[in-house]
Design an enzyme around this catalytic site. Sequence first.
Site, PDB file in Angstrom:
ATOM      1  N   LYS A  85       0.735  -0.932   0.043  1.00 19.63           N
ATOM      2  CA  LYS A  85       0.057  -0.019   0.022  1.00 19.63           C
ATOM      3  C   LYS A  85       0.813   1.235   0.078  1.00 19.63           C
ATOM      4  CE  LYS A  85      -2.272  -1.165   3.960  1.00 19.63           C
ATOM      5  NZ  LYS A  85      -1.709  -2.133   4.241  1.00 19.63           N
TER       6      LYS A  85
ATOM      7  N   ARG B 268      -8.847   0.758   9.677  1.00 18.26           N
ATOM      8  CA  ARG B 268      -8.357  -0.573   9.957  1.00 18.26           C
ATOM      9  C   ARG B 268      -9.611  -1.168  10.634  1.00 18.26           C
ATOM     10  NH1 ARG B 268      -2.935   0.418   9.292  1.00 18.26           N
ATOM     11  NH2 ARG B 268      -1.678  -1.504   9.520  1.00 18.26           N
TER      12      ARG B 268
ATOM     13  N   ARG C 105      11.264  -7.166   4.971  1.00 18.78           N
ATOM     14  CA  ARG C 105      11.301  -5.710   5.205  1.00 18.78           C
ATOM     15  C   ARG C 105      12.142  -5.586   6.509  1.00 18.78           C
ATOM     16  NH1 ARG C 105       5.768  -2.576   5.026  1.00 18.78           N
ATOM     17  NH2 ARG C 105       5.300  -3.295   6.924  1.00 18.78           N
TER      18      ARG C 105
ATOM     19  N   ARG D 146      12.505  -2.408  10.989  1.00 19.34           N
ATOM     20  CA  ARG D 146      11.079  -1.944  11.753  1.00 19.34           C
ATOM     21  C   ARG D 146      10.845  -3.074  12.695  1.00 19.34           C
ATOM     22  NH1 ARG D 146       6.008  -0.171   7.996  1.00 19.34           N
ATOM     23  NH2 ARG D 146       4.895  -1.330   9.867  1.00 19.34           N
TER      24      ARG D 146
ATOM     25  N   ARG E 279       0.029  -9.149  13.311  1.00 17.49           N
ATOM     26  CA  ARG E 279      -0.437  -8.114  12.588  1.00 17.49           C
ATOM     27  C   ARG E 279      -1.331  -8.733  11.624  1.00 17.49           C
ATOM     28  NH1 ARG E 279       4.494  -5.533  10.405  1.00 17.49           N
ATOM     29  NH2 ARG E 279       3.276  -4.205   9.215  1.00 17.49           N
TER      30      ARG E 279
HETATM   31  P1  ADP Z   1       1.400  -2.007   7.594  1.00 19.94           P
HETATM   32  O1  ADP Z   1       0.796  -1.406   6.372  1.00 19.94           O
HETATM   33  O2  ADP Z   1       2.634  -2.629   7.344  1.00 19.94           O
HETATM   34  O3  ADP Z   1       0.385  -3.029   8.345  1.00 19.94           O
HETATM   35  P2  ADP Z   1       1.480   0.540   8.809  1.00 19.94           P
HETATM   36  O4  ADP Z   1       2.839   1.481   8.662  1.00 19.94           O
HETATM   37  O5  ADP Z   1       0.158   0.987   8.137  1.00 19.94           O
HETATM   38  O6  ADP Z   1       1.806  -1.054   8.718  1.00 19.94           O
HETATM   39  O7  ADP Z   1       1.159   0.469  10.465  1.00 19.94           O
HETATM   40  C1  ADP Z   1       1.878   0.061  11.488  1.00 19.94           C
HETATM   41  C2  ADP Z   1       1.263   0.084  12.992  1.00 19.94           C
HETATM   42  O8  ADP Z   1       0.714   1.302  13.017  1.00 19.94           O
HETATM   43  C3  ADP Z   1       0.073  -0.819  12.915  1.00 19.94           C
HETATM   44  O9  ADP Z   1       0.598  -2.106  13.079  1.00 19.94           O
HETATM   45  C4  ADP Z   1      -0.659  -0.250  14.041  1.00 19.94           C
HETATM   46  O10 ADP Z   1      -0.127  -0.552  15.567  1.00 19.94           O
HETATM   47  C5  ADP Z   1      -0.660   1.033  13.943  1.00 19.94           C
HETATM   48  N1  ADP Z   1      -1.790   1.659  13.006  1.00 19.94           N
HETATM   49  C6  ADP Z   1      -1.465   2.214  11.679  1.00 19.94           C
HETATM   50  N2  ADP Z   1      -2.890   2.668  11.352  1.00 19.94           N
HETATM   51  C7  ADP Z   1      -3.734   2.351  12.340  1.00 19.94           C
HETATM   52  C8  ADP Z   1      -4.962   2.539  12.143  1.00 19.94           C
HETATM   53  N3  ADP Z   1      -5.762   2.954  11.420  1.00 19.94           N
HETATM   54  N4  ADP Z   1      -5.589   2.007  13.519  1.00 19.94           N
HETATM   55  C9  ADP Z   1      -4.981   1.464  14.331  1.00 19.94           C
HETATM   56  N5  ADP Z   1      -3.767   1.207  14.206  1.00 19.94           N
HETATM   57  C10 ADP Z   1      -3.009   1.695  13.481  1.00 19.94           C
END
Ligand code: ADP
Length: 189
Positions: A14, A90, A129, A135, A146
């Site tokens: 994404k 989410r 990654r 990370r 996750r």
């Molecule tokens: P990825 O797309 O690789 O899953 P992101 O960089 O989007 O990871 O998000 C990393 C972390 O940030 C998530 O695992 C969560 O803990 C938090 N996070 C990001 N966006 C949200 C959201 N909309 N609601 C709740 N937690 C979020």
Amino acid sequence: MFNLILFGPPGAGKGTQAVKIAEKFGWKHISTGDILRAEVSQGTPLGLKVKSVMDAGHLVSDDLLIAIMESVFLKNNTIVPGFVLDGFPRTLNQAQELDKMLQRHGHKLGLVLALEVDEVELVSRLIKRSQDQGRKDDTEDVVKNRLVQYHRHTEPLIDYYIDKKLYKKVYGVGTIEDIFDQLCAEIKP
Ligand code: ADP
């Protein structure tokens, strides 16, 4: 104003595609993951609050995310012609609050574009990654967590957006450019 959600599980790509779409259409890319990581690395009160939750691969609370989203939206909605949302919503609650927020400002969602990638590929991308970028939330246990969170809380949004006739999907395995072209073919602002 055009509002696009780029949807999909962690590791689907994404972030990469959202940047390209935002650039092509002149829209603002909003990555809630990037916003939260910046708060953590700057050691802000918000960052201190969310760090352990993120490191464990759990979702940060809806209240915090909705407040973040609202403030980014308000800062930009009069100056940009569109948003690419990446990592938000989410949860069903976040999706409903997003609808309400857009409605309050006389806007609506234009499209939810999903990147579909099978689970085995996702796990291997996320682990790679972690080696490349270090990370903390990309270690094997946390990656699995996750994905569990995704299936439990985020996947139900697919039906929510199918019902609203906003959902389109693209297969997210191939070259970045190929996938980008397929995504762009679905976007009709
Ligand atoms: P990825 O797309 O690789 O899953 P992101 O960089 O989007 O990871 O998000 C990393 C972390 O940030 C998530 O695992 C969560 O803990 C938090 N996070 C990001 N966006 C949200 C959201 N909309 N609601 C709740 N937690 C979020």
